[in-house]
Design a protein around this motif. Structure first.
Motif, mmCIF file in Angstrom:
data_model
loop_
_atom_site.group_PDB
_atom_site.id
_atom_site.type_symbol
_atom_site.label_atom_id
_atom_site.label_comp_id
_atom_site.label_asym_id
_atom_site.label_seq_id
_atom_site.Cartn_x
_atom_site.Cartn_y
_atom_site.Cartn_z
ATOM 1 N N GLU A 96 -3.289 -0.345 8.797
ATOM 2 C CA GLU A 96 -3.513 -0.980 7.502
ATOM 3 C C GLU A 96 -3.272 -2.484 7.590
ATOM 4 O O GLU A 96 -2.457 -2.953 8.388
ATOM 5 C CB GLU A 96 -2.587 -0.388 6.435
ATOM 6 C CG GLU A 96 -2.971 0.994 5.991
ATOM 7 C CD GLU A 96 -2.116 1.475 4.823
ATOM 8 O OE1 GLU A 96 -1.186 0.740 4.413
ATOM 9 O OE2 GLU A 96 -2.376 2.585 4.324
ATOM 10 N N CYS A 97 -3.957 -3.217 6.767
ATOM 11 C CA CYS A 97 -3.766 -4.661 6.683
ATOM 12 C C CYS A 97 -2.317 -4.986 6.318
ATOM 13 O O CYS A 97 -1.755 -4.396 5.394
ATOM 14 C CB CYS A 97 -4.714 -5.225 5.624
ATOM 15 S SG CYS A 97 -4.498 -6.979 5.272
ATOM 16 N N ASP A 104 -3.942 -11.491 9.156
ATOM 17 C CA ASP A 104 -4.528 -10.315 8.506
ATOM 18 C C ASP A 104 -5.124 -10.677 7.152
ATOM 19 O O ASP A 104 -6.207 -10.202 6.783
ATOM 20 C CB ASP A 104 -3.460 -9.233 8.313
ATOM 21 C CG ASP A 104 -3.270 -8.369 9.546
ATOM 22 O OD1 ASP A 104 -3.693 -8.802 10.636
ATOM 23 O OD2 ASP A 104 -2.693 -7.275 9.422
ATOM 24 N N ALA A 108 -8.953 -10.199 6.231
ATOM 25 C CA ALA A 108 -9.309 -9.308 5.121
ATOM 26 C C ALA A 108 -10.182 -10.028 4.098
ATOM 27 O O ALA A 108 -11.153 -9.459 3.578
ATOM 28 C CB ALA A 108 -8.043 -8.771 4.459
ATOM 29 N N HIS A 205 -4.656 -3.385 0.508
ATOM 30 C CA HIS A 205 -4.309 -3.216 1.918
ATOM 31 C C HIS A 205 -4.493 -1.795 2.441
ATOM 32 O O HIS A 205 -4.787 -1.608 3.618
ATOM 33 C CB HIS A 205 -2.883 -3.713 2.177
ATOM 34 C CG HIS A 205 -1.825 -3.051 1.347
ATOM 35 N ND1 HIS A 205 -1.769 -3.177 -0.021
ATOM 36 C CD2 HIS A 205 -0.778 -2.262 1.698
ATOM 37 C CE1 HIS A 205 -0.733 -2.491 -0.487
ATOM 38 N NE2 HIS A 205 -0.130 -1.930 0.531
ATOM 39 N N ILE A 208 -8.038 -1.376 3.846
ATOM 40 C CA ILE A 208 -8.494 -2.361 4.843
ATOM 41 C C ILE A 208 -7.833 -2.023 6.164
ATOM 42 O O ILE A 208 -6.602 -2.069 6.286
ATOM 43 C CB ILE A 208 -8.117 -3.796 4.416
ATOM 44 C CG1 ILE A 208 -8.645 -4.093 3.008
ATOM 45 C CG2 ILE A 208 -8.657 -4.819 5.404
ATOM 46 C CD1 ILE A 208 -7.999 -5.297 2.357
ATOM 47 N N MET A 210 -7.346 -2.766 10.187
ATOM 48 C CA MET A 210 -7.480 -3.751 11.253
ATOM 49 C C MET A 210 -7.650 -2.985 12.559
ATOM 50 O O MET A 210 -6.767 -2.212 12.959
ATOM 51 C CB MET A 210 -6.258 -4.666 11.311
ATOM 52 C CG MET A 210 -5.732 -5.111 9.942
ATOM 53 S SD MET A 210 -6.970 -5.885 8.867
ATOM 54 C CE MET A 210 -7.222 -7.437 9.718
ATOM 55 N N VAL A 216 -12.682 -5.565 11.318
ATOM 56 C CA VAL A 216 -12.087 -4.975 10.119
ATOM 57 C C VAL A 216 -12.978 -3.852 9.617
ATOM 58 O O VAL A 216 -14.208 -3.994 9.573
ATOM 59 C CB VAL A 216 -11.920 -6.039 9.008
ATOM 60 C CG1 VAL A 216 -11.294 -5.429 7.762
ATOM 61 C CG2 VAL A 216 -11.080 -7.210 9.518
ATOM 62 N N THR A 240 -1.209 -9.424 -2.682
ATOM 63 C CA THR A 240 -0.603 -10.161 -1.571
ATOM 64 C C THR A 240 0.500 -11.080 -2.077
ATOM 65 O O THR A 240 1.601 -11.147 -1.498
ATOM 66 C CB THR A 240 -1.673 -10.992 -0.843
ATOM 67 O OG1 THR A 240 -2.699 -10.129 -0.353
ATOM 68 C CG2 THR A 240 -1.067 -11.747 0.337
#
Length: 328
Positions: A96-97, A104, A108, A205, A208, A210, A216, A240
């Motif tokens: 996960e992000c 990241d 994203a 997140h 998303i 990684m 991504v 965020t």
């Protein structure tokens, strides 16, 4: 593998190499790559819409999504012996992000801009007569909801600690909500709306991934909707900021990542600022309280309310930075 999952997977034209569980999901390695099998709880119409859109995205070049497998019977859904619906998705081996990682956050937001750029280039969208609220109507509706909730809480005879605390904080946050609406009018942007289109709807997140090759993958498209593209960006950046004490450097990296593919105009930055200006965290707590059972208020909701004054001071500092550094 249990008989249940074997029977479900046998309904697809795939060869299963291995199976394993991961965080409550059932995943399998197949001759077509990693796949995720899960129960499906939404409407079949919604599923067909999501399938169609992700196929169009893939044809347009945005292919790292959790596209659906189609069964041998040409269906998006298969059923177990109890008639519980399941879907099988293409999936990805990644993490996960990390919202605390500048790289990241940049990746994203860049990925989101690529998604929006691809979406804007697709002429046929899966929504009939699409429309969205202007920001002025959004703020007015939410402010009306806040007034309704305050009246309700005020009439509660035996107030719990949550309700007493809510009334203590209400005037401060409602004043901020009114200020956001007034600022909108002062900027002359009450009916302004940036570019709209088909959006992810839940770009956060958990959705998303990684990947090891530094690319991504985007998953969890169940909430696709028609709205301003910048609402997707706001959703991701707000989460965020909340998780990182409104760290300005992280926000700047997010804006830079998005602008790498889709530069933001002054009016778009102003729209984003106005979204941040509204005290959404307080509105969300209010809304959750009002639409849930009142006889028992979860400790988690109480904790969120207790933390909100400290978070709000960080948010105010962030808004000052935003106004001074990005608005013209």
């Amino acid at each position: 593998m249990s008989d249940k999952y074997r029977e479900l997977l046998e309904q697809y034209d795939i060869k299963v190499i291995s199976t394993f569980r991961s965080r409550g999901t059932f995943q399998c390695e197949t001759d077509q790559g990693l796949a995720l099998l899960k129960e499906y709880h939404h409407s079949l119409h919604r599923l067909a819409m999501e399938y169609e859109w992700k196929e169009k995205l893939a044809l347009a070049g945005f292919s790292r999504t959790d596209r659906y497998f189609v069964s041998k019977d040409n269906s998006l859904v298969v059923y177990d012996r109890y008639h519980t619906p399941f879907v099988l998705k293409h999936y990805f081996s990644g993490r996960e992000c990390d919202l605390g990682s500048a790289s990241d956050v940049y990746a994203a937001c860049r990925n989101l801009a690529l998604l929006h750029k691809t979406s804007a280039g697709i002429s046929e969208i899966p929504f009939e007569n699409p429309h969205t609220e202007s920001i002025s109507r959004l703020f007015a509706r939410r402010n009306q909801e806040l007034r309704t909730i305050r009246r309700y809480v005020s009439r509660v005879t035996k107030k719990k600690s949550f309700e007493l605390l809510y009334l203590k904080y209400f005037d401060t946050f409602y004043a901020e909500a009114v200020h956001a609406a007034d600022t909108l009018l002062a900027l002359g942007a009450e009916d302004a709306l940036p570019a709209c289109g088909v959006c992810h709807g839940a770009y956060q997140h958990h959705n998303i991934l990684m990947l090891p090759d530094h690319s991504v993958a985007t998953v969890g498209f169940e909430s696709i909707c028609y709205q301003p593209y910048l609402v997707d960006l706001y959703l991701f950046l707000r989460k965020t900021m909340e998780k990182n004490h409104y760290d300005w450097d992280l926000f700047s990296r997010g804006i830079a990542g998005y602008a790498d593919q889709l530069p933001l105009s002054d009016s778009e930055l102003r729209f984003l600022y106005l979204l941040f200006l509204y005290p959404e965290k307080f509105w969300k707590i209010s809304n959750q309280y009002y639409n849930r059972r009142k006889s028992w208020i979860s400790p988690k909701m109480q904790e969120k309310l207790e933390k909100i004054p400290g978070q709000n001071q960080e948010r105010q500092n962030f808004l000052q930075h935003f106004s001074l550094n990005l608005l013209k």
